[in-house]
Design a protein around this motif. Structure first.
Motif, PDB file in Angstrom:
ATOM      1  N   GLN A 189      74.314  22.074  36.788  1.00  0.00           N
ATOM      2  CA  GLN A 189      73.175  21.591  36.000  1.00  0.00           C
ATOM      3  C   GLN A 189      71.911  22.323  36.444  1.00  0.00           C
ATOM      4  OE1 GLN A 189      73.736  19.566  33.475  1.00  0.00           O
ATOM      5  NE2 GLN A 189      75.888  19.578  34.089  1.00  0.00           N
ATOM      6  N   THR A 190      71.482  23.295  35.660  1.00  0.00           N
ATOM      7  CA  THR A 190      70.227  23.985  35.965  1.00  0.00           C
ATOM      8  C   THR A 190      69.258  23.694  34.823  1.00  0.00           C
ATOM      9  OG1 THR A 190      70.776  25.987  34.751  1.00  0.00           O
ATOM     10  CG2 THR A 190      71.548  25.877  37.021  1.00  0.00           C
ATOM     11  N   ASP A 191      67.971  23.961  35.049  1.00  0.00           N
ATOM     12  CA  ASP A 191      67.011  23.744  33.958  1.00  0.00           C
ATOM     13  C   ASP A 191      66.541  25.083  33.376  1.00  0.00           C
ATOM     14  OD1 ASP A 191      65.356  24.789  35.864  1.00  0.00           O
ATOM     15  OD2 ASP A 191      64.077  23.023  36.087  1.00  0.00           O
ATOM     16  N   TRP A 192      67.404  26.108  33.453  1.00  0.00           N
ATOM     17  CA  TRP A 192      66.963  27.462  33.110  1.00  0.00           C
ATOM     18  C   TRP A 192      66.972  27.743  31.610  1.00  0.00           C
ATOM     19  CZ3 TRP A 192      70.922  29.859  37.047  1.00  0.00           C
ATOM     20  CH2 TRP A 192      70.568  29.433  38.341  1.00  0.00           C
ATOM     21  N   ASN A 203      69.625  25.246  41.740  1.00  0.00           N
ATOM     22  CA  ASN A 203      68.706  25.469  40.621  1.00  0.00           C
ATOM     23  C   ASN A 203      67.693  26.579  40.954  1.00  0.00           C
ATOM     24  OD1 ASN A 203      67.847  24.825  38.002  1.00  0.00           O
ATOM     25  ND2 ASN A 203      66.236  23.457  38.770  1.00  0.00           N
TER      26      ASN A 203
END
Ligand code: 2P0
Length: 322
Positions: free
Chosen positions: A168-171, A224
């Motif tokens: 789960q990354t916010d990229w 992240n």
């Protein structure tokens, strides 16, 4: 056995930790694990129909009949695994912008693995499809899965397959493929990587560093940490290309425009924009960035490349039946 054509779609993938060398050429077992991103924009649709009246496989690529012994060898493996005997009519279409040089054996064998087994009435799991696709082309192992995929190198047919990575990354990652004008590929991947394995004095160091890169890039994804992720991917790509420069005979995939693209990315970074590049067995440069930085990066790249040479993709899906 079904009597009608079955069609599958698989997307191409770009390796961030590269596969570049085999420990078993027959089974296509890689020297090191690799990690890739499957892309939404570039894919292959392949239909397979087994016909009792054929006495050989017939293969059409983009509407033209092609004699390809690799396809026949692959279909022989499919027939063995599905215990079927009929030859097949195979029609494959690459959905990749013309001359982009992104059509790849990865999406081709991933789509063929699903279409050929489903047309034989079999319901292979994604893991079984990944093992099977590997027999056609190493990079196809990963194209069974959408998003990020890791190819576990394994030690035999059973243990060498890919699995999806669900970090789960916010990229909101994007990849810009910069299409560089070039003549047809100088050295095929298959031949190039084998030359490297046999002749590069740096090869043992590659296996060690690629294995470290794989662990480190997964840690960066877990954390992240986009900067670390990009730095590892870029460095891993350059080390793969350094192997080619150190082989006997040496070879490389760079064109002058590839170097211009690499410099443009480095200049963007120096100006504070977070972006990184990778390159495969061809002159196109792929830029990895966050969606929020896409426009400013494209603006800069437009100074050097026409907009129809800048193709933007995001993460793509699993292989599927149409
Ligand atoms: C990769 N490439 O990991 C690497 C990086 C290109 C550069 O896999 O001999 O067409 O059919 O297993 O898969 C291209 O090699 O070679 C490739 P074979 P393949 O994506």
């Amino acid at each position: 056995m079904q009597n009608s054509a079955v069609t599958a779609r698989a997307h191409t993938n770009i390796a961030l930790i590269k596969y570049w060398g085999k420990k078993d050429q027959q089974l296509i077992l890689p020297m090191n694990g690799s990690l890739s991103l499957t892309l939404d924009k570039f894919y292959t649709d392949t239909s397979v129909e087994y016909l009792p009246n054929l006495n050989a496989d017939v293969f059409y690529l983009n509407g033209t009949e092609v004699a390809d012994p690799k396809i026949t060898r692959f279909m022989d493996i499919v027939r063995q695994k599905t215990r079927s005997s009929n030859y097949a009519l195979i029609k494959s279409t690459n959905h990749v912008p013309t001359a982009a040089g992104l059509a790849s054996s990865a999406s081709a064998y991933a789509a063929l693995a699903l279409a050929a087994t489903a047309a034989a009435g079999q319901n292979f799991s994604l893991t079984e499809l990944s093992r099977l696709a590997r027999r056609g082309s190493g990079s196809a192992t990963r194209s069974i899965f959408g998003g990020f995929a890791e190819w576990l190198p394994g030690t035999d047919d059973q243990s060498s397959y890919a699995q999806p990575l669900d970090f789960q990354t916010d990229w909101d990652l994007r990849m810009i493929a910069i299409v560089v004008d070039a003549l047809p590929k100088k050295v095929s991947s298959r031949h190039g990587m084998q030359t490297v394995v046999e002749t590069s004095p740096f090869y043992p160091a590659w296996i060690k560093s690629a294995t470290q890169d794989l662990a480190a890039i997964k840690q960066a994804m877990q954390n992240n940490d986009f900067q670390r992720f990009g730095e590892i991917a870029e460095s891993n790509a350059l080390r793969m290309h350094a192997l080619n420069l150190s082989a006997v005979p040496h070879f490389n995939y760079f064109e002058p425009q590839s170097l211009i693209a690499m410099q443009a990315v480095e200049n963007l970074r120096a100006a504070g924009i977070s972006c990184y590049y990778t390159m495969d067995a061809g002159p196109n440069v792929k830029v990895i960035c966050k969606n929020k930085d896409l426009d400013v990066i494209l603006d800069k790249l437009h100074h050097y490349f026409p907009s129809d040479h800048l193709l933007v993709a995001a993460a793509g899906p699993n292989v599927k039946l149409l």
